[in-house]
Write a protein that holds these residues in place. Structure first.
Motif, short mmCIF file in Angstrom:
data_model
loop_
_atom_site.label_atom_id
_atom_site.label_comp_id
_atom_site.label_asym_id
_atom_site.label_seq_id
_atom_site.Cartn_x
_atom_site.Cartn_y
_atom_site.Cartn_z
N PRO A 8 0.83 -1.21 0.00
CA PRO A 8 0.00 0.00 0.00
C PRO A 8 0.87 1.26 0.00
O PRO A 8 2.00 1.25 0.50
N GLU A 9 0.33 2.34 -0.53
CA GLU A 9 1.09 3.59 -0.64
C GLU A 9 1.51 4.16 0.70
O GLU A 9 2.47 4.92 0.77
N TRP A 10 0.81 3.83 1.78
CA TRP A 10 1.14 4.39 3.09
C TRP A 10 2.35 3.73 3.74
O TRP A 10 2.88 4.23 4.73
N LYS A 65 9.66 7.72 1.91
CA LYS A 65 9.48 8.84 2.83
C LYS A 65 8.01 9.23 2.79
O LYS A 65 7.38 9.20 1.73
N LEU A 66 7.46 9.56 3.94
CA LEU A 66 6.05 9.97 4.00
C LEU A 66 5.83 11.15 3.08
O LEU A 66 6.64 12.06 2.99
N GLY A 67 4.72 11.09 2.35
CA GLY A 67 4.39 12.17 1.44
C GLY A 67 4.98 11.99 0.04
O GLY A 67 4.76 12.80 -0.84
N SER A 68 5.77 10.92 -0.17
CA SER A 68 6.31 10.67 -1.51
C SER A 68 5.87 9.30 -1.97
O SER A 68 5.54 8.44 -1.18
N VAL A 69 5.87 9.08 -3.26
CA VAL A 69 5.44 7.80 -3.81
C VAL A 69 6.57 7.18 -4.60
O VAL A 69 7.36 7.82 -5.20
#
Length: 69
Positions: A8-10, A65-69
Motif C-alpha cells: 500500500p502507498e502508506w 518517505k512519508l508524502g512521496s510515492v
C-alpha cells in the motif's frame, strides 16, 4: 526480499521479527525483545513469514518517505 511495489502507498518502513514475520509500517516502528511494534501511531500490516532470522534487528529499513510515492 519484499517487493515494495506491491505494498500500500502508506507503507514507509519494513521490518522482520525474530520469528521470521515481516511487517510493513506507516511510521518508524520501535524494537522490543523479539520484534517491532508500531508505537501507537500509523498503520501496520503483516506481510509474510519466512525463516526465523538471527539478525532480525538489522532488517528495519525505510522504503518510502512519508508524502512521496
Amino acid at each position: 526480499m519484499i517487493e515494495t511495489g506491491k505494498l500500500p502507498e502508506w507503507v514507509a518502513w519494513l521490518a522482520q521479527d525474530r520469528d521470521g514475520t515481516w511487517w510493513a509500517y506507516e511510521a518508524e516502528p520501535h524494537r522490543h525483545h523479539c520484534g517491532w511494534y508500531e508505537n501507537e501511531i500509523g498503520r501496520s500490516l503483516r506481510i509474510t513469514r519466512t525463516d526465523p532470522n538471527p539478525d532480525w534487528e538489522a532488517t528495519l529499513r525505510q522504503v518510502r518517505k512519508l508524502g512521496s510515492v
